[in-house]
Design an enzyme around this catalytic site. Structure first.
Site, PDB file in Angstrom:
ATOM      1  N   LYS A 116       0.824  -1.210   0.000  1.00  0.00           N
ATOM      2  CA  LYS A 116       0.000   0.000   0.000  1.00  0.00           C
ATOM      3  C   LYS A 116       0.857   1.259   0.000  1.00  0.00           C
ATOM      4  CE  LYS A 116      -4.350  -1.638   1.981  1.00  0.00           C
ATOM      5  NZ  LYS A 116      -4.104  -3.071   1.897  1.00  0.00           N
ATOM      6  N   HIS A 235     -15.133  -3.278   7.661  1.00  0.00           N
ATOM      7  CA  HIS A 235     -14.374  -3.261   6.410  1.00  0.00           C
ATOM      8  C   HIS A 235     -14.658  -4.458   5.516  1.00  0.00           C
ATOM      9  CE1 HIS A 235     -12.315   0.046   8.312  1.00  0.00           C
ATOM     10  NE2 HIS A 235     -11.890  -0.740   9.272  1.00  0.00           N
ATOM     11  N   ARG A 297      -6.600  -8.278  -9.239  1.00  0.00           N
ATOM     12  CA  ARG A 297      -7.288  -9.545  -9.491  1.00  0.00           C
ATOM     13  C   ARG A 297      -8.740  -9.241  -9.825  1.00  0.00           C
ATOM     14  NH1 ARG A 297     -10.240  -9.583  -4.805  1.00  0.00           N
ATOM     15  NH2 ARG A 297      -9.228  -8.773  -2.948  1.00  0.00           N
TER      16      ARG A 297
END
Length: 671
Positions: A116, A235, A297
């Site tokens: 990230k 989340h 993906r």
């Protein structure tokens, strides 16, 4: 195009890839663990290869075994699905070295977007908007806390190598940072083998909007519009839809351009998703947006994009991986109608959303009416503790959002799964919520409405108890008829279906237990119907009209009702349009079985692994004290003291595996 591909995954995504491959005339090779030897994807594929034992690290995560299976079966390419090895750059490299096509992006792109912090740096150079935060290499806890203090609370700690909602902690006060960081790192290490994190400002009332992108090896890149995934719990996405409600056209264009720029910045190829956080404007529509991450993906929620664009994204993946150009350019891609998806999970919303393990004794999934169902399980299959507990994805398409919601609610009401607990009723409540239907969305939607969305288990009412009683009585009558038939006397009173009983002088008394305790139903056959009385209620006429694979049809009073019904042993699971009820028949003459549960013990809510223990024998603890962490179904569950007490025994240590119901802690005090 390929002649044969191997699918390095399981469950519904493996079945999904097989469906498209079969349509294109491509042979498929499935791989499986011992737990999946009889799984649906194994049966659907043309060939199947065993990898190893049930744990993923000994089977689906063994890249060398998967490559060997591809070589042994002559597969030209490997489709990784999502999860497992789908974003593993080393595996992509290994495929390339073995001369087998990886149906996904180049390894360098996976590495670039897999971190990230590195991804943020790349996106900044590409001009993609970024959320204020710290994405640096210094991982000292004191430094990370200082950065969080500088950014200002609330902040979000995120695993640098994370995804799928794993390894994320919201911190609202500086005092809570250290504990949240430690927990985040443990989960990140367990899920991704990398405990590095980044810290970002938490956008209040955020919308989670992601762009589906595609690129080929000829320099072309496009987006296929956006999906709104704002309805989340911790989340984890709960509802996904395309396109985003209230999305201004100019914002859609800018976000699409940013997503394509992100893909080009890393030399992308294949399917990917660029995820953004958008601040919610006062009118509820999305406003300024910031890059979060790129998933290299296919996403779980890709069906909603397929329905609104009319494209098969798996086919696009296969064509791009085979060296073809993108099937369309940007000017040819349009979105029409509205699509919405929910994930039916084997989990208990009223028990903290803990996964539910067991056998799918009954499974009825909807069909038709613009409903698509993607699943990898069938009735009779086991929901294993080793993998994600998703049963199916239900996707509805409509001319507009309101129509899609109506169809999806109807689909959920037609869904029945027994033997395990599911989130069906919870999903219905989310979709039926007025604010949701009005398009008032943000990622805190569920947390802000927990009282309404999680009201607790529905207690069986009079009609449910009577329906269960009629099922028992009908079952006993059918057993009597079978005995009479076997004895060769069809005229025997035992063969009568009228409720006849020898020396009948009183009612039949039945007892049922649910989560609130036991209640009795008294039933007496009289003039062609049953007169039933639930404990504490008045007598009411009832009649069983029919019972088949579609459910139970009854008339109670003057009302006709239908219940979906599964009976396994003495457990009855009944389904109404909005509620699921579980009743156990109690035999008052049977001896009590099982050991008494101590009031001074905590037991494991599911099979799992102890990953941390915070107390020792003799410690005095207060209510709410964190005692240990149990990892199960790839999630951490903190075991806390229910009351003040003194630790008496701790049978398990860090690293130990525990079974469902195992005693984890006992107390000397009143805990």
């Amino acid at each position: 195009m390929f002649k044969r591909i191997l699918i390095a995954n399981r469950g519904e995504i493996a079945c999904r890839v097989i469906e498209t491959a079969r349509r294109l005339g491509i042979e498929t090779v499935a791989v499986y663990s011992d737990a999946d030897a009889k799984a649906m994807h194994v049966d659907l594929a043309d060939y199947a290869v065993r990898l190893g034992p049930a744990p993923a690290r000994e089977s689906y995560l063994r890249g060398e075994l998967i490559l060997q299976a591809a070589k042994d079966t002559g597969a030209e390419a490997i489709h990784p699905g999502y999860g497992f090895l789908s974003e593993n750059a080393d595996f992509a490299d290994a495929c390339d070295k073995a001369g087998i096509v990886f149906i996904g992006p180049p390894a360098d792109a996976i590495r670039a977007m897999g971190s990230k912090s590195e991804a943020k740096a790349l996106m900044g150079k590409a001009g993609v908007p970024l959320t204020p935060g710290y994405h640096g290499a210094d991982q000292d806890p004191a430094h990370l806390k200082a950065e969080a203090d500088r950014i200002g609370y609330p902040v979000l700690i995120k695993a640098s190598a994370g995804g799928g909602g794993k390894g994320m902690r919201l911190v609202e006060r500086t005092e809570d940072f250290d504990e949240a960081l430690a927990s985040c790192r443990r989960e990140a290490s367990a899920s991704f083998g990398d405990d590095r994190v980044l810290v970002e400002r938490f956008v209040t009332r955020p919308r989670h909007i992601e762009m589906q992108v595609f690129a080929d090896s000829h320099g072309n890149a496009v987006h296929l519009f956006e999906r709104d995934c704002s309805i989340q719990r911790r989340h984890q996405k709960v509802v996904e839809e395309a396109t985003a409600p209230g999305m201004p056209e100019d914002l859609r264009q800018r976000m699409g351009e940013a997503a394509v720029a992100a893909a080009k910045a890393v030399g992308y190829r294949g399917a990917g998703t660029v995820e953004f956080i958008a601040e919610t404007r006062p009118d509820g529509t999305p406003g300024d947006f910031f890059f979060m991450e790129m998933n290299t993906r296919l996403q779980v929620e890709h069906p909603v994009t397929e329905l609104v664009t009319g494209q098969d994204l798996v086919e696009w993946q296969l064509r791009v991986a085979a060296g073809e150009t993108l099937p369309m350019d940007q000017s040819e891609i349009f979105a029409f109608g509205h699509a919405m998806e929910v994930r039916l999970y084997a989990e208990d919303p009223d028990g903290g959303f803990l996964p539910s393990i067991g056998t799918l004794n009954r499974l009825r999934l909807p069909d038709g009416n613009d409903i698509r169902v993607d699943t990898g399980v069938r009735e009779g299959d086991e929901v294993s503790p080793h993998y994600d507990p998703m049963i199916a994805k239900l996707i509805a398409f409509g001319d507009d959002r309101k129509e899609a919601i109506r169809k999806l609610i109807a689909a959920l009401r037609a869904t029945e799964a027994a033997g395990i607990t599911t989130n069906r009723d919870f999903l219905i409540r989310v979709l039926a919520d007025k604010d949701f239907q009005d398009g008032t969305l943000d990622t805190g939607f569920i947390a802000a409405r927990e009282a309404a969305l999680l009201p607790g288990r529905a207690r069986a009412d009079e009609s449910v108890l009577i329906a269960a009683a009629l099922a028992v009585l009908d079952g006993e009558a059918q057993s009597a008829r079978r005995r009479a038939s076997a004895a060769g006397d069809p005229h025997s009173p035992w063969a009568m279906a009228t409720g006849w009983r020898l020396n009948d002088s009183g009612p039949v008394d039945l007892r049922f237990r649910d989560f609130e305790g036991e209640r009795s139903v008294s039933a007496r056959f009289d003039s062609g119907h049953w007169r039933c009385r639930v404990e504490g209620g008045d007598p009411i006429e009832a009649l069983l009209l029919g019972w088949d694979s579609d459910g139970l049809r009854v008339r109670i009073g003057g009302t006709l009702m239908r219940f979906g019904l599964d009976r396994t042993g003495e457990r009855f699971t009944l389904f109404s349009p909005s509620h699921t009820y579980v009743l156990d028949r109690v035999d008052p003459l049977a001896a009590a079985t099982g050991a008494d549960q101590s009031d001074h013990a905590l037991t494991a809510p599911m099979p799992g692994k102890v990953t941390a223990v915070f107390v020792k024998k003799g410690d005095t603890v207060k209510a709410g004290t964190s005692l240990m962490i149990l990892e199960a179904m790839k999630m951490e569950h903190t075991i806390k003291a229910p009351a003040d007490g003194v630790i008496e025994t701790l049978p398990y240590a860090e690293g130990d595996q525990v079974g469902d119901g195992a005693v984890l802690v006992t107390f000397e005090g009143d805990a």
